[in-house]
Structure formats: structure tokens, C-alpha cells
Write a protein that holds these residues in place. Structure first.
Motif, PDB file in Angstrom:
ATOM      1  N   UNK A  66       0.901  -1.213   0.033  1.00 14.04           N
ATOM      2  CA  UNK A  66       0.135   0.028  -0.102  1.00 14.04           C
ATOM      3  C   UNK A  66       0.769   1.278  -0.010  1.00 14.04           C
ATOM      4  N   UNK A  67       0.582   2.035  -0.751  1.00 14.10           N
ATOM      5  CA  UNK A  67       1.171   3.314  -1.035  1.00 14.10           C
ATOM      6  C   UNK A  67       0.264   4.492  -0.476  1.00 14.10           C
ATOM      7  N   UNK A  68       0.811   5.286   0.248  1.00 19.82           N
ATOM      8  CA  UNK A  68      -0.007   6.354   0.958  1.00 19.82           C
ATOM      9  C   UNK A  68       0.742   7.518   0.641  1.00 19.82           C
ATOM     10  N   UNK A  69      -0.058   8.565  -0.180  1.00 18.57           N
ATOM     11  CA  UNK A  69       0.578  10.000  -0.420  1.00 18.57           C
ATOM     12  C   UNK A  69      -0.091  10.836   0.292  1.00 18.57           C
ATOM     13  N   UNK A  70       0.944  11.554   1.176  1.00 14.72           N
ATOM     14  CA  UNK A  70       0.498  12.484   2.045  1.00 14.72           C
ATOM     15  C   UNK A  70       0.797  12.233   3.451  1.00 14.72           C
ATOM     16  N   UNK A 128       2.493  -4.202   3.714  1.00 14.50           N
ATOM     17  CA  UNK A 128       3.506  -3.477   3.569  1.00 14.50           C
ATOM     18  C   UNK A 128       3.162  -2.204   3.103  1.00 14.50           C
ATOM     19  N   UNK A 129       3.472  -1.147   4.029  1.00 15.01           N
ATOM     20  CA  UNK A 129       3.112   0.350   3.633  1.00 15.01           C
ATOM     21  C   UNK A 129       4.163   1.226   3.603  1.00 15.01           C
ATOM     22  N   UNK A 165       5.493   8.164 -11.560  1.00 14.29           N
ATOM     23  CA  UNK A 165       6.350   6.952 -11.960  1.00 14.29           C
ATOM     24  C   UNK A 165       6.775   6.561 -10.646  1.00 14.29           C
ATOM     25  N   UNK A 166       7.075   7.439  -9.619  1.00 14.46           N
ATOM     26  CA  UNK A 166       7.644   6.860  -8.454  1.00 14.46           C
ATOM     27  C   UNK A 166       6.464   5.740  -7.823  1.00 14.46           C
ATOM     28  N   UNK A 167       5.225   6.206  -7.781  1.00 12.20           N
ATOM     29  CA  UNK A 167       4.140   5.300  -7.242  1.00 12.20           C
ATOM     30  C   UNK A 167       4.051   4.079  -8.241  1.00 12.20           C
ATOM     31  N   UNK A 196       1.962  -0.799  -6.495  1.00  9.59           N
ATOM     32  CA  UNK A 196       1.015  -0.961  -5.152  1.00  9.59           C
ATOM     33  C   UNK A 196      -0.298  -1.461  -5.382  1.00  9.59           C
ATOM     34  N   UNK A 197      -0.859  -2.394  -4.653  1.00  6.59           N
ATOM     35  CA  UNK A 197      -1.980  -2.812  -4.866  1.00  6.59           C
ATOM     36  C   UNK A 197      -3.261  -1.937  -4.474  1.00  6.59           C
ATOM     37  N   UNK A 198      -2.605  -0.630  -3.826  1.00  7.43           N
ATOM     38  CA  UNK A 198      -3.575   0.310  -3.393  1.00  7.43           C
ATOM     39  C   UNK A 198      -2.839   1.513  -3.245  1.00  7.43           C
ATOM     40  N   UNK A 199      -3.371   2.415  -3.377  1.00  8.67           N
ATOM     41  CA  UNK A 199      -2.976   3.883  -3.180  1.00  8.67           C
ATOM     42  C   UNK A 199      -3.991   4.688  -2.373  1.00  8.67           C
ATOM     43  N   UNK A 200      -3.677   5.129  -1.142  1.00  5.63           N
ATOM     44  CA  UNK A 200      -4.387   5.835  -0.318  1.00  5.63           C
ATOM     45  C   UNK A 200      -3.949   7.583  -0.455  1.00  5.63           C
TER      46      UNK A 200
END
Length: 657
Positions: free
Chosen positions: A392-396, A414-415, A467-469, A474-478
Motif C-alpha cells: 500500500x502506498x499512502x501519499x500525504x 507493507x506500507x 512514476x515513483x508510485x 502497489x495494490x492500493x494507493x491511499x
């Protein structure tokens, strides 16, 4: 030694105490706290669950919220009525839930008197026909017979609680309610046996104490909560409070005193000091009262911020018990964590008084950063382990992103948390650097500790790109990228003006002073704006707050709003209501009245700053979605709201991913 075999850090705080015939397991007391959880004047399951959790969390004694003893005390229907025998079975369930955890349950009994704020058709009653300082309601002056009836209702209520299994009662004689209205010369001008001299003014309370003791016996715990300073001319001041204490000590019958401050005048803010107050602002006053108590235990309370502070308060002789409310709202297991060497896991109260505002708006108590508050499993709650591990990628990395990150990581995902600033915290971190708002940083620290503990990978100091993300797969972006202020609709686009965050960030970095006037256009109405106004006042010769509303602070709870106006008045910050900025030319700001269009000018304006409705900052969402990446927005990035909404929404997102 602690129960787990290590040296206890707070030996005084966690030593037992004899109060009346009862031994408390430690000195931690949950003070009376209106929750808004009752329903139709009865205890609800949620109210009982709330107190059960704090009892299981190590608290030694819990004092309930005010429970009316007589039908003329028609408070909000979420308060539990003690004059109703039909409540007995639910009172028994309540007592059993708390007492079975080794915690004493004490019912706070009282009458609101002239403060009849919830039922405009009811007749308010009081010692005298003097108006209530909050609503200016003029009450009916009770006859001697009516006073005797109220005395009897206190005794009946105490007996009902005793039959239900409560350990005792606390008489609510603080904050300007009926007992205070009799005790205080500010509100009692009677010339019969219930007024006149000090002894006369105290007769009502003395009769209540004597009646309860005669009916319920010596083993039934009884305390009095009373003001040590009403904070108003002609009221109970510290000298008068000392004499009242000496009177009740000599009369006998009380097992403890609890001291508080303020009444429903502007001193009301003193009874629940927010983050703008210094830590422990009234403890020395309580120490002074304790010297008059003749060995009767004393409960001290008011913004006691940590277990170390509580321990020191006891060592310094400010009290024998330490009362907490908001700290135990934030973390039900505050006592157990402090006692067992897990102080770093305590979710800290930030003293924002958000909880108080929600209660008195009729929505029930909510904590800004305890989303599990009053849930059935609150005391043992932990994020549920996931059956399918995701990346999981969390932006912010503001409070919404941090909350989602640590919850998701605690579940086993995995975060990766991305933040453009070198430090996590986002807008909340910026706000914590404004005057009086430093406690907000404690909430961020708590989130960061949990994130590190559960293995969140931080990527800070550079904006996340598509591009970074995408490279992370990731399976999910928050998406928790927040929101930004919009340009004021009334202001010419050619005007030089700055949003509040940009302007204050520059001031905080430079430390420079400026000539001229700073004008803050306020369409936000949160405490943040007025903390910023304090900063501008320190750096500019003159500061003006302009708003299109009739007044300021519509989003600030009433207690904290008193403080806002007190500080604005003390700093001589000017407030211009019902006005809209039009243009700034040659340091002259033109503005117009929002209702009739009349124009005005402010000369020598060196800085024009705006706090306006915000627009979501969600620029990455479409590009990520176009690459087939699942995206979920939370917090201000979904819809600009409050810190509480951001944390609660991040909490939910972390649990559902």
C-alpha cells in the motif's frame, strides 16, 4: 515494584488511598464528564461500555456525569435522571460493569438550577431571582418548602444509587449549578435560613450532606465538588472558598473534596482549560485549599498532562487524588499503561476541547484522535490482522495519511508513506507551531511512533510522482494530500495577498517584525485563524481580522471561543464583521459591507492574508487511475473538513484496506 516485577516509575500515583471506608487501588480518578451517551434520561449500553473500559484500564474511581435529582432540573435528555425509579435496573448494570473491574463508581448528583438551557418552556429555579450569567434566564426564587423538597430529592437519589450498587455520590457544587447558586454571594440574596450569612448560604448543602449520611450510612462514599474560585466579582473567591471548606470539615460527613473553577460567566473556560492554558494552571490553588481540609482527601484536576506531572502534583501536596477527564477520553487504558511502563503507548490528549464542543452540540462525545471511543471492545482494541498482505502506498504524511499508514501496517500490510515535506504531520504540524497550538504535535508524535513500531517505510522530503508510485507497483494507493485555500471571491485577482499557511510559515521562519497593518480575511472560523492572528499581532504594528459573518469563531467550541475573545481583546486585535475585502492598492485596502454594500478603507496595510474554504488537492488521482492503480482519497483530499475527520477517515481506510 509493579505487578510485572519492574520498578514503578510513579509510586505515589499508583499507591492505594483510603477515602472514607473505601480503599482506592491508586490515585487516578475519572472526573465527572458529560458524554451525551445517555438516551431518553436512561443509561445506554454505550455509556456503560465507556465507563467499563476506563475501569478495566486501571482507573481507581469513576465519577459519572451530572445526574439530575429532581424534575425541575430539566437538563438535556442524554443525562440520566435519578428521580426515576424505572432507571434502577439499568443503574445496577452500570454499577456492576464498573465495580466488577475493581473500580469504585460514584454518581455525581446535582441540579442545574437557573441554568435551564435545554427546555425553554420549563420554569428555572434557584436560590434567588438573579439571572443566569450565560443565558440571562431569570429563575423562580424557591420558597423554603421548595428548597426542602429539593434537599429530599438529593437524599432519595443517593439512596437509589446505593441500592443500585454505586459506591457513593459526589455532590455537584461547582460550575454555577444549584448548589453553587446557594453557596455563592454572587447568586444568593436570600434573607431566610438559606441565605444571609455564610452559614445561611451553606445550609442547603449542609442539609443535603446530613440527609444523605443519615439515610445511606457511614460506609457510603460522599464527596463535594466545589469552586475554589468562581472567577467573577462578588462570587466565591479563594478566601471565601477556604472558609466554606473549613465549615464543611467542621460539620463532618464528607469523605473528599474536589476543586474546580469558574461558573457560567466568561470564567467558564477555567473549568476545562484548553491547550492555550499553561499545564496544571490551578494546582497551587488546590494545594492552598487542601491545607484547610483537615486530612479529608482532596482531588486536584485540570490539564494535568502526563503521569510524571500527576506524580509531581501529588508529591507537591496539591491533592491526594488526581482527576482526569479528557486524558481518559483519549485513552481508556491511561492508568494501566502508565503503571506498567508503557507510557509511550498512551494516546495523548491534546486539549483541543473538540470533545466538549461535540457534546454540547448534542452529537455525543467524540475524540479528535480516538476513533474507537466508547466502542464495546475499546479497551482491548487492536487492528485486525489481514488475511491477504498488500503493498500500500499512502501519499500525504499529514494526520490522515499517518493514521491510515500505521493502522494498515499494524494489520500486516507493507506500507509506504510519501510526504513532500522533510517532516511528517502536514497541516497539523504547521498549526502546532502557531501560538498556543503546540499540543497538536503530541498527536502527530503518537502516530509516528505507531507507524515506526509497525514497520511503515517513510519517503519524505520530495513530492511523490506518478512514476515513483507506479514503480512501487502497489495494490492500493491511499491519497491523503490535503487541500488548499481558494482565492477570496470578492477580492480583485490583481491584489497581492497570501493564504494563511504560506504567510504564517514565512513569519515563523524569518522571525522579523514589520511596520504597518496585517489584515486576516476569515472565512474559516477555526481556532487556527486566531492563533495566526496572535502571531501577526506580535510581528505587525496592528492586526485586523475581517469576516463576512456577524462575528468570528463559529467553528470553535464555546469554551475555547471565550479564550479566543479574551486573547484578541488582550492583544487589541481589531475585528471587523460583515465585511469583504475588495482590493489592495498602494497599501490601502478597500472593503465593503456584506449586507448593505457600504465601502470602507484600511490604510497602511502591509500584509493581506486569507483563510477561505479549501479545494481538494487530488492532482495525482486521475493519472494513477489511468494506469490501472486503485486509488482511495481520505481526509481533506476527499472533502476539506477538520483534523478529527481526517484522523477518523484515515483510521477507517487503514482498517478496510
Amino acid at each position: 515494584m509493579s505487578p510485572n516485577g519492574f520498578v514503578m516509575m510513579y509510586p505515589t500515583l499508583f499507591s492505594p488511598l483510603q477515602v472514607g471506608t473505601h480503599e482506592l487501588r491508586n490515585r487516578v480518578v475519572h472526573t465527572a464528564t458529560v458524554s451525551g451517551y445517555g438516551a431518553n434520561t436512561r443509561p445506554s449500553n454505550r455509556l456503560i461500555d465507556y465507563h467499563r473500559a476506563r475501569a478495566a484500564g486501571g482507573t481507581a474511581m469513576i465519577v459519572t456525569e451530572l445526574m439530575p435529582v429532581h424534575p425541575t432540573s430539566l437538563a438535556n435528555p442524554f443525562l440520566v435522571s435519578l428521580f426515576d425509579e424505572d432507571n434502577l435496573d439499568s443503574l445496577k448494570r452500570w454499577a456492576d460493569a464498573v465495580e466488577s473491574e475493581g473500580c469504585r463508581l460514584v454518581g455525581q448528583v446535582g441540579h442545574v438550577g437557573r441554568q435551564q438551557l435545554w427546555s425553554p418552556l420549563a420554569t428555572p429555579v434557584s436560590a434567588s431571582a438573579r439571572p443566569d450569567p450565560l443565558s440571562w434566564t431569570v429563575p423562580h426564587k424557591m420558597t423554603a418548602g421548595e428548597v426542602e423538597e429539593i434537599v429530599a430529592s438529593f437524599v432519595d437519589a443517593a439512596e437509589r444509587l446505593q441500592r443500585a450498587g454505586f459506591s457513593g455520590v459526589e455532590l455537584h457544587g461547582a460550575h454555577g449549578y444549584l448548589l453553587t447558586q446557594f453557596m455563592s454571594p454572587f447568586s444568593n440574596d436570600r434573607d431566610d435560613k438559606y441565605g444571609g450569612s455564610r452559614e445561611g448560604r451553606l445550609t442547603f448543602v449542609r442539609e443535603v450532606i446530613g440527609g444523605i449520611r443519615a439515610r445511606c450510612g457511614a460506609e457510603f462514599l460522599m464527596g463535594l465538588k466545589m469552586p475554589c474560585d468562581e472567577g467573577i466579582a462578588g462570587g466565591i473567591d479563594p478566601e471565601e472558598a477556604e472558609e466554606i471548606v473549613k465549615f464543611f470539615v467542621a460539620a463532618g460527613g464528607l469523605d473528599y473534596f474536589a476543586f474546580s473553577q469558574g461558573n457560567f460567566s466568561p470564567s467558564l473556560e477555567d473549568h476545562c482549560p484548553d491547550m492555550h492554558f499553561p499545564h496544571r494552571p490551578f494546582q497551587q490553588l488546590h494545594a492552598r485549599m487542601r491545607k484547610q481540609c483537615g486530612g479529608v482527601p482532596v482531588m486536584t484536576l485540570g490539564r494535568i498532562e502526563t503521569p510524571q506531572a500527576a506524580e509531581q502534583t501529588l508529591i507537591e501536596g496539591c491533592g491526594d487524588m488526581v482527576g482526569f477527564s479528557r486524558a481518559l477520553v483519549s485513552d481508556a487504558a491511561w492508568a494501566a499503561k502508565a503503571q506498567n511502563g508503557r507510557e509511550g503507548h498512551i494516546r495523548p490528549c491534546i486539549y483541543c476541547n473538540y470533545c466538549w464542543g461535540e457534546i454540547h452540540a448534542g452529537r455525543g462525545m467524540t475524540c479528535v484522535h480516538n476513533p474507537e471511543l466508547a466502542q464495546p471492545d475499546e479497551i482491548g482494541w487492536a487492528p485486525k490482522t489481514t488475511s491477504v498482505k498488500k503493498r500500500i502506498a499512502i501519499i500525504g504524511a499529514g494526520v490522515a495519511g499517518l493514521e491510515a499508514a500505521w493502522i494498515a501496517a499494524a494489520r500486516g500490510h507493507e506500507v509506504h508513506l510519501f510526504g513532500s515535506s522533510p517532516e511528517p504531520g502536514g497541516a497539523a504540524l504547521w498549526e502546532s507551531r502557531l501560538p498556543g497550538r503546540a499540543d497538536i504535535a503530541d498527536a502527530i508524535t503518537f502516530q509516528c511512533r505507531r507507524a515506526e513500531e509497525h514497520g511503515v517505510t517513510f519517503h519524505l522530503g520530495a513530492p511523490a510522482t506518478v512514476e515513483t508510485i507506479a514503480a512501487l507497483d502497489p495494490d492500493l494507493v491511499i491519497l491523503a494530500t490535503g487541500a488548499e485555500a481558494t482565492w477570496p471571491a470578492s477580492l480583485a485577482v490583481s491584489t497581492e495577498a497570501y493564504d494563511l499557511r504560506t504567510a504564517t510559515s514565512d513569519l515563523l521562519q524569518s522571525g522579523a517584525s514589520h511596520q504597518g497593518t496585517a489584515v486576516l480575511f476569515d472565512q474559516d472560523h477555526t481556532a487556527t485563524v486566531y492563533a495566526a492572528a496572535e502571531l501577526f499581532e506580535k510581528r505587525y504594528a496592528r492586526t485586523v481580522v475581517m469576516t463576512p459573518r456577524p462575528t468570528i469563531g463559529s467553528k470553535v467550541n464555546y469554551l475555547s471561543l471565550i479564550g479566543v475573545f479574551r486573547r484578541m481583546a488582550g492583544l487589541r486585535v481589531e475585528i471587523i464583521p460583515l465585511s469583504l475585502p475588495v482590493a489592495l492598492k498602494n497599501r490601502c485596502l478597500s472593503y465593503r459591507n456584506a449586507l448593505n454594500g457600504d465601502e470602507g478603507e484600511i490604510e497602511d496595510v502591509a500584509s493581506l492574508v486569507y483563510a477561505t474554504p479549501r479545494a481538494v488537492r487530488d492532482g495525482l488521482a486521475a493519472s494513477l487511475t489511468a494506469r490501472g492503480i486503485a486509488v482511495e482519497a481520505v481526509g481533506d483530499c476527499r472533502a476539506p473538513r477538520t483534523m478529527a475527520a481526517a484522523i477518523h477517515e484515515g483510521h477507517e481506510a487503514g482498517q478496510l484496506c
